[in-house]
Design a protein around this motif. Structure first.
Motif, PDB file in Angstrom:
ATOM      1  N   UNK A 159      21.003  40.220 -53.669  1.00  0.00           N
ATOM      2  CA  UNK A 159      22.093  39.602 -54.428  1.00  0.00           C
ATOM      3  C   UNK A 159      22.630  38.355 -53.744  1.00  0.00           C
ATOM      4  N   UNK A 160      21.969  37.911 -52.656  1.00  0.00           N
ATOM      5  CA  UNK A 160      22.359  36.689 -51.966  1.00  0.00           C
ATOM      6  C   UNK A 160      23.372  36.881 -50.852  1.00  0.00           C
ATOM      7  N   UNK A 161      23.889  38.072 -50.681  1.00  0.00           N
ATOM      8  CA  UNK A 161      24.871  38.343 -49.631  1.00  0.00           C
ATOM      9  C   UNK A 161      24.157  38.442 -48.280  1.00  0.00           C
ATOM     10  N   UNK A 162      24.703  37.736 -47.281  1.00  0.00           N
ATOM     11  CA  UNK A 162      24.161  37.822 -45.925  1.00  0.00           C
ATOM     12  C   UNK A 162      24.689  39.113 -45.306  1.00  0.00           C
ATOM     13  N   UNK A 163      23.769  40.032 -45.002  1.00  0.00           N
ATOM     14  CA  UNK A 163      24.143  41.330 -44.444  1.00  0.00           C
ATOM     15  C   UNK A 163      24.264  41.272 -42.923  1.00  0.00           C
ATOM     16  N   UNK A 164      23.363  40.511 -42.298  1.00  0.00           N
ATOM     17  CA  UNK A 164      23.341  40.396 -40.837  1.00  0.00           C
ATOM     18  C   UNK A 164      23.018  38.948 -40.494  1.00  0.00           C
ATOM     19  N   UNK A 165      23.695  38.424 -39.476  1.00  0.00           N
ATOM     20  CA  UNK A 165      23.345  37.100 -38.976  1.00  0.00           C
ATOM     21  C   UNK A 165      23.565  37.059 -37.482  1.00  0.00           C
ATOM     22  N   UNK A 166      22.863  36.123 -36.847  1.00  0.00           N
ATOM     23  CA  UNK A 166      23.027  36.020 -35.411  1.00  0.00           C
ATOM     24  C   UNK A 166      22.073  35.041 -34.784  1.00  0.00           C
ATOM     25  N   UNK A 167      21.834  35.247 -33.493  1.00  0.00           N
ATOM     26  CA  UNK A 167      20.994  34.363 -32.693  1.00  0.00           C
ATOM     27  C   UNK A 167      20.110  35.229 -31.806  1.00  0.00           C
ATOM     28  N   UNK A 168      18.859  34.823 -31.692  1.00  0.00           N
ATOM     29  CA  UNK A 168      17.968  35.431 -30.710  1.00  0.00           C
ATOM     30  C   UNK A 168      17.615  34.329 -29.716  1.00  0.00           C
ATOM     31  N   UNK A 207      13.497  25.621 -21.034  1.00  0.00           N
ATOM     32  CA  UNK A 207      14.888  26.017 -21.121  1.00  0.00           C
ATOM     33  C   UNK A 207      15.087  26.975 -22.278  1.00  0.00           C
ATOM     34  N   UNK A 208      16.329  27.188 -22.639  1.00  0.00           N
ATOM     35  CA  UNK A 208      16.652  28.138 -23.692  1.00  0.00           C
ATOM     36  C   UNK A 208      16.622  27.495 -25.074  1.00  0.00           C
ATOM     37  N   UNK A 209      16.148  28.263 -26.042  1.00  0.00           N
ATOM     38  CA  UNK A 209      16.195  27.892 -27.453  1.00  0.00           C
ATOM     39  C   UNK A 209      16.897  29.036 -28.178  1.00  0.00           C
ATOM     40  N   UNK A 210      17.937  28.717 -28.915  1.00  0.00           N
ATOM     41  CA  UNK A 210      18.636  29.730 -29.689  1.00  0.00           C
ATOM     42  C   UNK A 210      18.101  29.705 -31.112  1.00  0.00           C
ATOM     43  N   UNK A 211      17.431  30.781 -31.487  1.00  0.00           N
ATOM     44  CA  UNK A 211      16.846  30.878 -32.825  1.00  0.00           C
ATOM     45  C   UNK A 211      17.852  31.585 -33.732  1.00  0.00           C
ATOM     46  N   UNK A 212      18.267  30.889 -34.785  1.00  0.00           N
ATOM     47  CA  UNK A 212      19.224  31.449 -35.735  1.00  0.00           C
ATOM     48  C   UNK A 212      18.486  32.409 -36.673  1.00  0.00           C
ATOM     49  N   UNK A 213      19.078  33.571 -36.893  1.00  0.00           N
ATOM     50  CA  UNK A 213      18.468  34.568 -37.769  1.00  0.00           C
ATOM     51  C   UNK A 213      19.507  35.084 -38.756  1.00  0.00           C
ATOM     52  N   UNK A 214      19.017  35.499 -39.915  1.00  0.00           N
ATOM     53  CA  UNK A 214      19.894  36.134 -40.898  1.00  0.00           C
ATOM     54  C   UNK A 214      19.066  37.041 -41.804  1.00  0.00           C
ATOM     55  N   UNK A 215      19.707  38.093 -42.280  1.00  0.00           N
ATOM     56  CA  UNK A 215      19.094  39.014 -43.235  1.00  0.00           C
ATOM     57  C   UNK A 215      19.921  38.945 -44.514  1.00  0.00           C
ATOM     58  N   UNK A 216      19.268  38.615 -45.612  1.00  0.00           N
ATOM     59  CA  UNK A 216      19.954  38.368 -46.876  1.00  0.00           C
ATOM     60  C   UNK A 216      19.533  39.420 -47.903  1.00  0.00           C
ATOM     61  N   UNK A 239      27.584  41.990 -41.261  1.00  0.00           N
ATOM     62  CA  UNK A 239      28.598  41.446 -42.157  1.00  0.00           C
ATOM     63  C   UNK A 239      28.785  42.253 -43.434  1.00  0.00           C
ATOM     64  N   UNK A 240      27.724  42.931 -43.867  1.00  0.00           N
ATOM     65  CA  UNK A 240      27.781  43.718 -45.105  1.00  0.00           C
ATOM     66  C   UNK A 240      26.728  44.809 -45.018  1.00  0.00           C
ATOM     67  N   UNK A 241      26.887  45.834 -45.823  1.00  0.00           N
ATOM     68  CA  UNK A 241      25.900  46.915 -45.835  1.00  0.00           C
ATOM     69  C   UNK A 241      24.559  46.386 -46.328  1.00  0.00           C
TER      70      UNK A 241
END
Length: 160
Positions: A137-146, A125-134, A102-104
């Protein structure tokens, strides 16, 4: 095996410099974790966070944290969450990695993994783990699911 990592975290993190010691030990668990030198900040059921530094060694050609380095940090956070949360009679295995850039990644990053308790109650079964890299400055650079597949541990099988 899963609970052993979380038990170790709980024991070591109470010591002076315990989280740093645990972070080093955890980075040895998978060789690619060591590339980003994760510093584990918090681990509990359904939540894990760690930080990775913005170092030249993990930069890309434009001088920001390389996308794969960020993914290594996210996968390390996911693994901590899974080991702290997966029921004792089950095991987990990642099925993939689905992320959006989402951002550099121009600063150190906080890598966060989260789930909800009911996700684990509905396994096997499947579990979708939500991940994000912040960024700092509080901006989310990467987000997704593993997505991870959770199955029952084999019972009565001879150990190798």
């Amino acid at each position: 095996m899963a609970q052993q990592t979380f038990d170790l975290y709980q024991r070591i993190s109470r010591l002076p410099a315990g989280k740093r010691i645990f972070s080093f030990v955890y980075s040895l668990k998978a060789p690619y974790f060591a590339t980003v030198r994760p510093v584990v900040r918090e681990v509990r059921a359904d939540y894990a966070e760690l930080s990775i530094r913005n170092r030249k060694r993990v930069h890309n050609h434009i001088g920001t944290l390389h996308a794969i380095a960020v993914c290594n940090g996210l996968e390390a956070a996911m693994g901590l969450l899974a080991e702290a949360t997966c029921p004792q009679d089950r095991r987990w295995l990642p099925r993939g990695l689905q992320v959006s850039y989402l951002a550099k990644s121009t600063t150190d990053l906080l890598c966060v993994a989260e789930t909800d308790p009911q996700q684990w109650a509905e396994t096997p079964g499947d579990v979708e783990i939500r991940v994000r890299a912040v960024r700092t400055d509080g901006v989310v650079a990467v987000e997704g699911v593993i997505p991870v597949y959770v199955s029952m541990k084999p019972t009565g099988a001879p150990s190798a």
